[in-house]
Design an enzyme around this catalytic site. Structure first.
Site, PDB file in Angstrom:
ATOM      1  N   HIS A   7     -44.671  19.089 -26.020  1.00  0.00           N
ATOM      2  CA  HIS A   7     -45.356  19.765 -25.538  1.00  0.00           C
ATOM      3  C   HIS A   7     -45.239  21.244 -26.105  1.00  0.00           C
ATOM      4  CE1 HIS A   7     -48.614  20.470 -22.660  1.00  0.00           C
ATOM      5  NE2 HIS A   7     -48.009  21.628 -22.836  1.00  0.00           N
ATOM      6  N   ASN A  25     -28.406  20.077 -25.857  1.00  0.00           N
ATOM      7  CA  ASN A  25     -29.749  21.188 -25.660  1.00  0.00           C
ATOM      8  C   ASN A  25     -30.448  21.576 -27.118  1.00  0.00           C
ATOM      9  OD1 ASN A  25     -29.789  21.368 -22.899  1.00  0.00           O
ATOM     10  ND2 ASN A  25     -28.408  23.167 -22.991  1.00  0.00           N
ATOM     11  N   LYS A  49     -23.178  18.399 -24.625  1.00  0.00           N
ATOM     12  CA  LYS A  49     -23.866  19.269 -24.170  1.00  0.00           C
ATOM     13  C   LYS A  49     -24.547  20.167 -25.314  1.00  0.00           C
ATOM     14  CE  LYS A  49     -25.416  22.085 -21.477  1.00  0.00           C
ATOM     15  NZ  LYS A  49     -26.583  22.641 -20.259  1.00  0.00           N
ATOM     16  N   ARG A  79     -32.208  20.512 -15.535  1.00  0.00           N
ATOM     17  CA  ARG A  79     -33.459  21.864 -15.212  1.00  0.00           C
ATOM     18  C   ARG A  79     -33.846  22.740 -14.069  1.00  0.00           C
ATOM     19  NH1 ARG A  79     -37.158  17.032 -16.625  1.00  0.00           N
ATOM     20  NH2 ARG A  79     -35.817  16.031 -15.084  1.00  0.00           N
ATOM     21  N   LYS A 106     -40.994  29.169 -17.036  1.00  0.00           N
ATOM     22  CA  LYS A 106     -41.459  27.893 -17.384  1.00  0.00           C
ATOM     23  C   LYS A 106     -41.655  27.631 -15.755  1.00  0.00           C
ATOM     24  CE  LYS A 106     -37.744  24.908 -16.641  1.00  0.00           C
ATOM     25  NZ  LYS A 106     -37.125  24.044 -16.656  1.00  0.00           N
ATOM     26  N   VAL A 156     -25.693  26.529 -11.547  1.00  0.00           N
ATOM     27  CA  VAL A 156     -25.758  25.948 -11.668  1.00  0.00           C
ATOM     28  C   VAL A 156     -24.381  25.219 -10.436  1.00  0.00           C
ATOM     29  CG1 VAL A 156     -23.676  24.496 -13.010  1.00  0.00           C
ATOM     30  CG2 VAL A 156     -25.674  26.107 -14.072  1.00  0.00           C
ATOM     31  N   THR A 189     -21.743  31.870 -18.507  1.00  0.00           N
ATOM     32  CA  THR A 189     -20.911  32.345 -20.170  1.00  0.00           C
ATOM     33  C   THR A 189     -22.608  32.407 -20.699  1.00  0.00           C
ATOM     34  OG1 THR A 189     -21.212  29.808 -20.290  1.00  0.00           O
ATOM     35  CG2 THR A 189     -19.315  30.197 -19.698  1.00  0.00           C
ATOM     36  N   ASP A 246     -17.624  32.541  -4.742  1.00  0.00           N
ATOM     37  CA  ASP A 246     -18.336  34.043  -5.236  1.00  0.00           C
ATOM     38  C   ASP A 246     -18.102  35.623  -5.225  1.00  0.00           C
ATOM     39  OD1 ASP A 246     -21.395  33.343  -7.112  1.00  0.00           O
ATOM     40  OD2 ASP A 246     -20.666  35.420  -6.728  1.00  0.00           O
ATOM     41  N   CYS A 261     -30.397  28.614 -20.989  1.00  0.00           N
ATOM     42  CA  CYS A 261     -29.949  27.541 -21.918  1.00  0.00           C
ATOM     43  C   CYS A 261     -30.267  27.624 -23.530  1.00  0.00           C
ATOM     44  CB  CYS A 261     -29.987  26.405 -20.863  1.00  0.00           C
ATOM     45  SG  CYS A 261     -29.420  26.438 -19.350  1.00  0.00           S
TER      46      CYS A 261
HETATM   47  C1  UGA Z   1     -32.410  22.361 -20.055  1.00  0.00           C
HETATM   48  C2  UGA Z   1     -32.704  20.999 -20.533  1.00  0.00           C
HETATM   49  O1  UGA Z   1     -33.592  20.791 -20.496  1.00  0.00           O
HETATM   50  C3  UGA Z   1     -31.316  21.267 -19.034  1.00  0.00           C
HETATM   51  O2  UGA Z   1     -31.024  19.771 -19.661  1.00  0.00           O
HETATM   52  C4  UGA Z   1     -29.620  21.533 -19.294  1.00  0.00           C
HETATM   53  O3  UGA Z   1     -29.648  21.169 -18.386  1.00  0.00           O
HETATM   54  C5  UGA Z   1     -30.161  23.036 -19.271  1.00  0.00           C
HETATM   55  O4  UGA Z   1     -31.105  23.757 -20.072  1.00  0.00           O
HETATM   56  C6  UGA Z   1     -28.175  23.925 -18.855  1.00  0.00           C
HETATM   57  O5  UGA Z   1     -28.632  23.931 -20.453  1.00  0.00           O
HETATM   58  O6  UGA Z   1     -28.502  24.234 -18.054  1.00  0.00           O
HETATM   59  P1  UGA Z   1     -34.565  24.124 -18.083  1.00  0.00           P
HETATM   60  O7  UGA Z   1     -33.569  25.582 -19.775  1.00  0.00           O
HETATM   61  O8  UGA Z   1     -33.939  24.610 -17.195  1.00  0.00           O
HETATM   62  O9  UGA Z   1     -32.867  23.376 -18.720  1.00  0.00           O
HETATM   63  O10 UGA Z   1     -35.401  24.099 -18.861  1.00  0.00           O
HETATM   64  P2  UGA Z   1     -36.346  23.054 -19.835  1.00  0.00           P
HETATM   65  O11 UGA Z   1     -37.466  22.305 -18.636  1.00  0.00           O
HETATM   66  O12 UGA Z   1     -35.891  22.121 -21.265  1.00  0.00           O
HETATM   67  O13 UGA Z   1     -37.311  24.294 -20.255  1.00  0.00           O
HETATM   68  C7  UGA Z   1     -36.557  24.802 -21.399  1.00  0.00           C
HETATM   69  C8  UGA Z   1     -37.849  25.893 -21.810  1.00  0.00           C
HETATM   70  O14 UGA Z   1     -38.515  24.929 -22.824  1.00  0.00           O
HETATM   71  C9  UGA Z   1     -39.056  26.256 -21.662  1.00  0.00           C
HETATM   72  O15 UGA Z   1     -39.307  27.287 -21.746  1.00  0.00           O
HETATM   73  C10 UGA Z   1     -40.775  25.558 -21.132  1.00  0.00           C
HETATM   74  O16 UGA Z   1     -41.426  25.597 -20.654  1.00  0.00           O
HETATM   75  C11 UGA Z   1     -40.603  25.079 -23.324  1.00  0.00           C
HETATM   76  N1  UGA Z   1     -40.067  23.560 -23.269  1.00  0.00           N
HETATM   77  C12 UGA Z   1     -39.951  22.143 -22.323  1.00  0.00           C
HETATM   78  C13 UGA Z   1     -41.808  23.584 -24.144  1.00  0.00           C
HETATM   79  O17 UGA Z   1     -42.098  24.627 -24.878  1.00  0.00           O
HETATM   80  N2  UGA Z   1     -42.329  22.485 -24.646  1.00  0.00           N
HETATM   81  C14 UGA Z   1     -42.011  21.360 -24.058  1.00  0.00           C
HETATM   82  O18 UGA Z   1     -42.039  20.304 -24.261  1.00  0.00           O
HETATM   83  C15 UGA Z   1     -40.941  21.501 -23.317  1.00  0.00           C
END
Ligand code: UGA
Length: 464
Positions: free
Chosen positions: A257, A214, A210, A157, A339, A13, A88, A32, A266
Site C-alpha cells: 500500500h 523488518n 527479525k 504490529r 499509522k 513489547v 534498544t 520497570d 521499528c
Molecule cells: C512492524 C512489523 O510489521 C512487525 O512485524 C514488527 O514486530 C514491528 O515492526 C517491530 O519490529 O516491533 P509496526 O512498526 O507496528 O510493525 O507497524 P507496521 O504495520 O509494520 O507499519 C509500519 C509502517 O509502514 C507504518 O508507517 C505504515 O503506515 C507503513 N506501511 C505499512 C505502508 O506505508 N504501507 C503498507 O503497505 C504497510
C-alpha cells in the site's frame, strides 16, 4: 507446566509479553524502573493506547497471575524464565543502543540464584545473545549456577498487537539447549495447541530473522512507493498495479500500500541497524540502504505534491525562484500517528511533514484521534483540534496523513464549506477519488495519476 516469568522492561513489547504470557497461564511479574508506570499498570491502566490491551491487563491482574513491580532483583530471583524486553533505540551511527539491555543483564548476573532461562525479546543486533551468554557465563561461573540464553524476537504490529500475540504467523526461538527448549515449549504451550509453527534455530539465526523480516517489509513499502511515483508520471493506477502484483503468490498482496513513507519505532531503526551491521562485517546492505533513502524522499515528496497542488489552484508558479505557495497558508493536517490505531508518533511521516509546513511559513491545524498529546510535546506551535471538522475550519488546504477509519467517511460537503480552497492531498489513498472530485475538490493521492487527469479535464484551476 506453566512457568514463573519475569518480564524486564514494560514498554510496548514488555507489556504485551507480560499480559500475553500471563493469559497463557504462566505467572508473570512485569518489571520497570518507572514507578508511575508500575502503579498505573497495577491499577489496570495501560500507559499506551493499544486496542484490547487493557482488557487483557485487567483480566490477568484479576486472575492473580500478573503483577508489576520496580523490584527487579526480587522478580529475577523468583522467576525461572526472564524475558528481556527493554528498548534498544537507535544511536547516531545507526547502531542499536544496548545500554538498557546491558543494565538488565548486569542485574540478572547479580541475582542468578538458580537455573534460569534468559530470553531476549528486544530487537538486538546479531551477536548480542552470544554476548549475553558470555557475560552471564562469567557471572554464573563464579556463582556456580547454570542458565541458558534464548533469542525470541517479536513480530507484533502496533495497533494489532494483541491479535498478533495470540495468533502469530510463526514463533521464532533461537535456543541451543534441550533443557531450555522444554521450558520454552511450556511457556508457549497455548500457541502449540493452535498449531502455530515454531522455528527452532541458533541464536544468530533468530536475531537475523527479525532484522531480515523488518527490512524486507520496509523494502517492499519503499518499492511500491517508488512504483507509485512512477505510476503518477506515466498515468497508471498504482492500486491496480499492486493488486495484480499481489495476486502472484510469490509476491503476496500485503505491504503493497503506497503512502507518505513508513514510520514507527521499528522499520526506520531496524533498517539503519541492519545497514550498520552489514558495514561492520563488510557486507554492504545496498538494497536496504536504498529502501531507507527512498523512504526519506517519499516524505519530502508529499510536501512537494502539496506545493504543486496549491500552486496550481492559486495560479502561482512553483518553479519561480523564491516562490513559496505554502507561505501564510493554513493547512489542516488530519492524522499524526505513524499509522492508525496507535498514539505512537515515533518516526511518523507527520513529524517531517509538519516540520516542513512550518518551515515553509504555513500554519498547521491538526487532528488525530489518539496522538495529539504526544505530538504536542514536539510541536507546541501547532493548533490541536478536537475533531477533524474543527481542524479544517478556516484552513486553506486539507492534508490527510494517517489512515484512521474515521477519516474514510468524512462529510466532504461540510469540509468544502469550511475550507477556503477545496484542495485535499490524501497521502494514504483512503478517499474515493470519484467522490472527492464530484464534490468539486482539487484532489491528489499517491500513485494514481490524478492530477494529470484533472489537468486534462479542465484548464481552469479549481477554487472554492
Ligand atoms: C512492524 C512489523 O510489521 C512487525 O512485524 C514488527 O514486530 C514491528 O515492526 C517491530 O519490529 O516491533 P509496526 O512498526 O507496528 O510493525 O507497524 P507496521 O504495520 O509494520 O507499519 C509500519 C509502517 O509502514 C507504518 O508507517 C505504515 O503506515 C507503513 N506501511 C505499512 C505502508 O506505508 N504501507 C503498507 O503497505 C504497510
Amino acid at each position: 507446566m506453566a512457568k514463573n516469568i519475569a518480564v524486564l522492561g514494560n514498554g510496548y513489547v514488555g507489556l504485551l509479553a507480560a499480559v500475553g504470557l500471563a493469559d497463557f497461564g504462566n505467572t508473570c511479574i512485569g518489571v520497570d524502573v518507572n514507578q508511575q508506570k508500575i502503579d498505573s499498570l497495577n491499577k489496570g491502566i495501560s500507559p499506551i493506547y493499544e486496542p484490547g490491551v487493557e482488557e487483557y491487563l485487567r483480566r490477568n491482574l484479576a486472575s492473580g497471575r500478573l503483577r508489576f513491580t520496580t523490584n527487579a532483583a526480587e522478580a529475577i530471583r523468583m522467576s525461572q524464565v526472564l524475558f528481556i524486553t527493554v528498548g534498544t533505540p537507535q544511536m547516531d551511527n545507526g547502531d542499536a543502543d544496548l545500554s538498557f539491555l546491558k543494565q538488565v543483564v548486569e542485574t540478572i548476573a547479580q541475582n542468578l540464584n538458580e537455573y534460569k532461562v534468559v530470553v531476549t525479546k528486544s530487537t538486538v543486533p546479531v551477536g548480542t545473545n552470544r554476548w549475553i551468554l558470555e557475560t552471564l557465563t562469567n557471572a554464573g561461573f563464579t556463582a556456580g549456577i547454570d542458565f541458558d540464553v534464548v533469542s525470541n524476537p517479536e513480530f507484533l504490529r502496533e495497533g494489532r498487537a494483541t491479535q498478533d500475540f495470540f495468533h502469530p504467523d510463526r514463533t521464532v526461538i533461537g535456543c541451543e539447549s534441550p533443557r531450555a527448549q522444554a521450558i520454552m515449549e511450556d511457556v508457549y504451550r497455548a500457541l502449540n495447541l493452535i498449531s502455530v509453527p515454531f522455528i527452532w534455530c541458533d541464536l544468530e539465526t533468530a536475531e537475523l530473522i527479525k532484522y531480515a523480516s523488518n527490512a524486507f517489509l520496509a523494502t517492499k513499502i519503499s518499492f511500491i512507493n517508488e512504483m507509485a511515483n512512477l505510476a503518477e508520471a506515466v498515468g497508471a493506477d498504482i492500486h491496480q498495479v499492486a493488486k495484480a502484483m499481489g495476486m502472484d503468490g510469490r509476491i503476496n498482496p500485503k505491504f503493497l500500500h503506497p503512502g507518505p513513507g513508513y514510520g514507527g519505532s521499528c522499520f526506520p531503526k531496524d533498517t539503519a541497524a541492519l545497514v550498520h551491521l552489514g558495514n561492520k562485517h563488510r557486507v554492504p546492505m545496498r538494497v536496504v540502504q536504498s529502501a531507507i533513502e527512498a523512504n526519506i524522499k517519499q516524505k519530502e515528496r508529499m510536501l512537494d505534491k502539496l506545493k504543486l497542488l496549491v500552486s496550481w489552484a492559486l495560479h502561482t508558479d512553483v518553479d519561480h525562484i523564491g516562490s513559496n505557495p505554502l507561505e501564510g497558508k493554513t493547512i489542516a493536517v488530519l492524522g499524526l500517528a505513524f499509522k492508525q490505531e496507535t498514539d505512537d508518533i515515533r518516526e511518523s511521516p507527520a513529524l517531517d511533514i509538519v516540520q516542513g509546513l512550518l518551515l515553509s511559513g504555513a500554519k498547521v491545524r491538526a487532528h488525530d484521534p489518539k496522538a495529539m498529546t504526544n505530538f504536542s510535546k514536539i510541536f507546541p506551535q501547532v493548533t490541536y483540534c478536537t475533531t477533524a471538522y474543527d481542524a479544517v475550519e478556516e484552513a486553506d488546504v486539507v492534508m490527510l496523513l494517517t489512515e484512521w477509519n474515521e477519516y474514510r467517511s468524512l462529510d466532504l460537503d461540510r469540509i468544502g464549506r469550511s475550507v477556503s480552497h477545496k484542495i485535499i492531498l490524501d497521502t494514504r489513498n483512503i478517499l474515493d477519488p470519484d467522490d472527492v472530485l464530484e464534490k468539486g475538490f482539487l484532489y491528489d493521492g499517491v500513485g494514481r495519476g490524478l492530477i494529470g487527469k484533472q489537468v486534462r479535464m479542465t484548464h481552469s484551476p479549481i477554487h472554492a
